[in-house]
Write an enzyme that holds these catalytic residues in place. Structure first.
Site, short mmCIF file in Angstrom:
data_model
loop_
_atom_site.label_atom_id
_atom_site.label_comp_id
_atom_site.label_asym_id
_atom_site.label_seq_id
_atom_site.Cartn_x
_atom_site.Cartn_y
_atom_site.Cartn_z
N ARG A 56 0.83 -1.21 0.00
CA ARG A 56 0.00 0.00 0.00
C ARG A 56 0.86 1.26 0.00
O ARG A 56 0.34 2.36 -0.08
CB ARG A 56 -0.92 0.00 1.23
CG ARG A 56 -2.02 -1.03 1.11
CD ARG A 56 -2.96 -0.99 2.28
NE ARG A 56 -4.05 -1.95 2.06
CZ ARG A 56 -4.81 -2.45 3.02
NH1 ARG A 56 -4.62 -2.09 4.28
NH2 ARG A 56 -5.77 -3.30 2.74
N GLU B 244 -1.54 -8.84 -5.22
CA GLU B 244 -2.91 -9.29 -5.50
C GLU B 244 -2.96 -10.76 -5.89
O GLU B 244 -3.87 -11.48 -5.49
CB GLU B 244 -3.53 -8.42 -6.60
CG GLU B 244 -3.84 -7.00 -6.17
CD GLU B 244 -4.81 -6.93 -5.01
OE1 GLU B 244 -5.60 -7.88 -4.81
OE2 GLU B 244 -4.77 -5.93 -4.28
N TYR C 116 -0.78 -23.28 -4.13
CA TYR C 116 -1.43 -22.96 -5.42
C TYR C 116 -0.39 -22.53 -6.45
O TYR C 116 -0.34 -21.40 -6.91
CB TYR C 116 -2.48 -21.86 -5.23
CG TYR C 116 -3.64 -22.27 -4.37
CD1 TYR C 116 -4.71 -22.99 -4.91
CD2 TYR C 116 -3.65 -21.98 -3.02
CE1 TYR C 116 -5.77 -23.39 -4.11
CE2 TYR C 116 -4.71 -22.38 -2.22
CZ TYR C 116 -5.75 -23.09 -2.77
OH TYR C 116 -6.79 -23.47 -1.99
N TYR D 215 -11.20 -10.38 -10.82
CA TYR D 215 -10.84 -9.73 -9.55
C TYR D 215 -9.47 -9.05 -9.66
O TYR D 215 -9.32 -7.86 -9.35
CB TYR D 215 -10.82 -10.72 -8.37
CG TYR D 215 -10.11 -10.09 -7.21
CD1 TYR D 215 -10.76 -9.13 -6.44
CD2 TYR D 215 -8.75 -10.33 -6.96
CE1 TYR D 215 -10.09 -8.44 -5.43
CE2 TYR D 215 -8.08 -9.66 -5.97
CZ TYR D 215 -8.75 -8.72 -5.20
OH TYR D 215 -8.09 -8.04 -4.24
N ASP E 215 -14.60 -9.64 -4.28
CA ASP E 215 -13.96 -10.83 -3.72
C ASP E 215 -14.84 -11.34 -2.58
O ASP E 215 -15.95 -10.84 -2.37
CB ASP E 215 -12.53 -10.51 -3.24
CG ASP E 215 -12.52 -9.70 -1.95
OD1 ASP E 215 -13.57 -9.11 -1.59
OD2 ASP E 215 -11.47 -9.68 -1.28
N CYS F 296 -26.89 -0.32 7.64
CA CYS F 296 -26.77 -1.76 7.42
C CYS F 296 -28.06 -2.48 7.82
O CYS F 296 -28.50 -2.41 8.96
CB CYS F 296 -25.60 -2.31 8.23
SG CYS F 296 -25.39 -4.08 7.99
S1 SF4 Z 1 -22.76 -3.05 10.43
FE1 SF4 Z 1 -21.99 -5.07 10.97
S2 SF4 Z 1 -22.93 -6.49 9.51
FE2 SF4 Z 1 -23.23 -4.42 8.71
S3 SF4 Z 1 -21.51 -4.13 7.28
FE3 SF4 Z 1 -20.88 -3.31 9.27
S4 SF4 Z 1 -19.81 -5.01 10.32
FE4 SF4 Z 1 -20.98 -5.86 8.59
#
Ligand code: SF4
Length: 328
Positions: free
Chosen positions: A24, A36, A81, A124, A142, A207
């Site tokens: 990085r 990668e 691999y 990817y 990924d 989320c």
């Molecule tokens: S809130 Fe929890 S479940 Fe949702 S993306 Fe973030 S770490 Fe994942």
């Protein structure tokens, strides 16, 4: 769907919490491509060791192209691999060809479409290198990103297209390389398969899966095939094992080692049983019965550290040189 606030929050989180990894700190496309390819099937802590070794041994695409495939396999030894190493070697030779011979005049190409034409480079890796090394606005997908997507949208079994569409829509085109790495970093360090740390996640406000993250996505059951093998390691008069190079296709292609036979073999008076060991690959679980035999007709064996060996062969050769019956 991620909002602009989500994008900003995730990039700010990445700026502060990303792991300090040497690839990085560079924009060198070859070093980034090596990382990668290595990290596709190798954990970061192990990947670090092999990445350093590969960058030191082959600092440029030209240096790898001039090496033999055996030298590349030797540098890759232990990373597993091994088809990745053989394809990297083929990639380096293709890149060094002139344009009229379908090569790239010694420069790694910078677009997703061109990268995708190189040996061993799938969607990817092409997206990761194009975005991280060349700033191209292409979204990576990924396993980490699939898990973040499945949880964020509360989907148990998103299809590959679902995930790609989500990643394409979420892509932050002004910092595509950082964005792709931020999503993967979130999946690797916070939105992990187990012990999810939602309290540390910048995407928590939007989320949908945060109440029960481990329900998403549904875990795939991986069934490993059990394989029983027998190997008789022949020792030459100089004490070194008699090894041969395997064909360039099939298991451990291109690596050196003793010959294996399927199933157990009957004990033969000229062989000494050394022990039984177990070894797992991603899809196979090996049980290997190891025997040793002195071959007086062969004066010269192969020093194991002079050739590329698989991790299984290294274990077999270690056991074959210990003069006791035991199991591992
Ligand atoms: S809130 Fe929890 S479940 Fe949702 S993306 Fe973030 S770490 Fe994942």
């Amino acid at each position: 769907m991620l909002t602009t606030d989500d994008q900003q929050a995730l990039l700010a989180w990445y700026d502060h919490h990303q792991r300090d990894l040497p690839w990085r700190r560079t924009r060198d496309p070859w070093s980034i491509l090596l990382s990668e390819v290595l990290l596709q099937q190798t954990q970061v802590t192990r990947g670090l060791v092999y990445w350093r070794r590969m960058v030191e041994t082959f600092p440029t695409v030209a240096s790898m192209s001039r090496a033999s495939v055996d030298a590349v396999l030797k540098a890759w030894e232990g990373a597993g691999y091994y088809s990745r190493a053989r394809r990297l070697h083929a990639l380096s030779q293709r890149v060094m060809l002139t344009k009229d011979k379908d090569g790239f005049n010694g420069e790694l190409p910078g677009t997703y479409a061109e990268l995708l034409t190189l040996p061993g480079i799938g969607p990817y890796t092409a997206a990761a290198v194009a975005s991280i090394a060349f700033g191209q606005p292409v979204a990576c997908v990924d396993g980490n990103i699939r898990r973040v997507m499945a949880r964020h949208t509360a989907q148990t079994e998103p299809t590959a297209k679902d995930v790609q569409d989500w990643a394409d829509a979420a892509l932050q085109i002004h910092r595509p390389g950082d964005w792709n790495q931020a999503l993967m970093e979130l999946g690797a360090t916070v939105c992990t398969p187990r012990r999810v740390r939602c309290e540390a996640c910048p995407l928590v406000p939007s989320c949908r899966g945060r109440a029960a993250p481990e329900r998403y996505p549904t875990a795939k059951k991986q069934r490993k095939i059990d394989v029983e093998l027998t190997v008789v390691v022949e020792l030459a008069s100089d004490g070194y094992p008699v090894l041969s190079q395997r064909p360039m296709s099939g298991m451990f292609a291109g690596l050196w080692g003793p010959q294996y036979a399927e199933g157990p073999v009957e004990h033969h008076p000229s062989t000494a049983f050394c022990g039984t060991l177990r070894h797992e690959l991603s899809h196979r679980r090996f049980t290997v019965h190891v025997h040793r035999r002195t071959n007086a007709d062969c004066s010269t064996g192969t020093p194991p550290d002079s050739v590329a060996l698989s991790a299984l062969d290294i274990k077999v050769l270690e056991l074959a040189t210990v003069p006791t019956d035991k199991s591992r």
